[in-house]
Design an enzyme around this catalytic site. Structure first.
Site, PDB file in Angstrom:
ATOM      1  N   HIS A  36       0.622  -1.081   0.161  1.00 43.57           N
ATOM      2  CA  HIS A  36      -0.388   0.556  -0.073  1.00 43.57           C
ATOM      3  C   HIS A  36       1.033   1.223   0.491  1.00 43.57           C
ATOM      4  CE1 HIS A  36       1.486  -0.824   4.195  1.00 43.57           C
ATOM      5  NE2 HIS A  36       0.810   0.403   4.279  1.00 43.57           N
ATOM      6  N   HIS A 116       5.331   6.358  -1.059  1.00 43.77           N
ATOM      7  CA  HIS A 116       6.275   4.669  -2.148  1.00 43.77           C
ATOM      8  C   HIS A 116       5.323   3.226  -1.285  1.00 43.77           C
ATOM      9  CE1 HIS A 116       6.990   5.599   2.311  1.00 43.77           C
ATOM     10  NE2 HIS A 116       6.916   4.145   2.707  1.00 43.77           N
TER      11      HIS A 116
END
Length: 172
Positions: A36, A116
């Site tokens: 995620h 990220h």
């Protein structure tokens, strides 16, 4: 009683499979949460959640879907030994992150927002340098459309579950 919540973007299955192929070995949180992009972490009581979900609903309506590009493997060294898939920053993603962090209760982010997807963490210095040395050679080139984000809550066993999903208001 407060619980831990997270506001995240889940990438496509293709990206999750790629990330998980490394997370299995290099991320101790592998079994607790799918790959995620974290937009915000917070703690809140059940009583505060109506306000949180109403606010997120409003935020979702104000933002349109956007393209997410993953370009390479990178690392947060020397701050910490986290290896991740780097997401190209975009105005849409930055503005979504900023509005969530301005309008939702909770701590201000500890670090500047670097979008990220973590693929390795809690590695020793030697492990980090070996793993990063080989992974940063990977040619990662991926673009996908993002049209929603999710509010997760943490269960007693440490794993995370979706509390509610918010569709971004304006179509791509």
């Amino acid at each position: 009683m407060t619980m831990k919540y997270g506001i995240v973007i889940f990438p496509s299955k293709k990206v999750q499979d790629l990330a998980n192929s490394y997370r299995k070995r290099y991320d101790p949180h592998y079994a607790l949460i799918p790959p995620h992009v974290t937009l915000k972490s917070l703690e809140a009581s059940e009583g505060q959640m109506k306000e949180v979900t109403d606010t997120l609903e409003e935020i979702a309506k104000n933002h349109k879907g956007f393209k997410m590009n993953i370009k390479k493997v990178s690392s947060f060294q020397p701050v910490n030994n986290v290896i991740y898939l780097k997401i190209e920053p975009t105005d849409e993603l930055a503005s979504l992150h900023q509005e969530i962090n301005n309008k939702i209760i909770g701590e201000k982010p500890e670090y500047a927002f670097v979008p990220h997807i973590t693929i390795g963490q809690k590695l020793s210095n030697d492990e980090h340098s070996d793993v990063y040395g080989s992974l940063r050679m990977l040619n990662v080139e991926h673009e996908e459309s993002i049209d929603r984000f999710h509010l997760l809550y943490q269960l007693e066993n440490g794993s995370w579950s979706v509390y509610e999903t918010f569709r971004l208001g304006k179509e791509l």
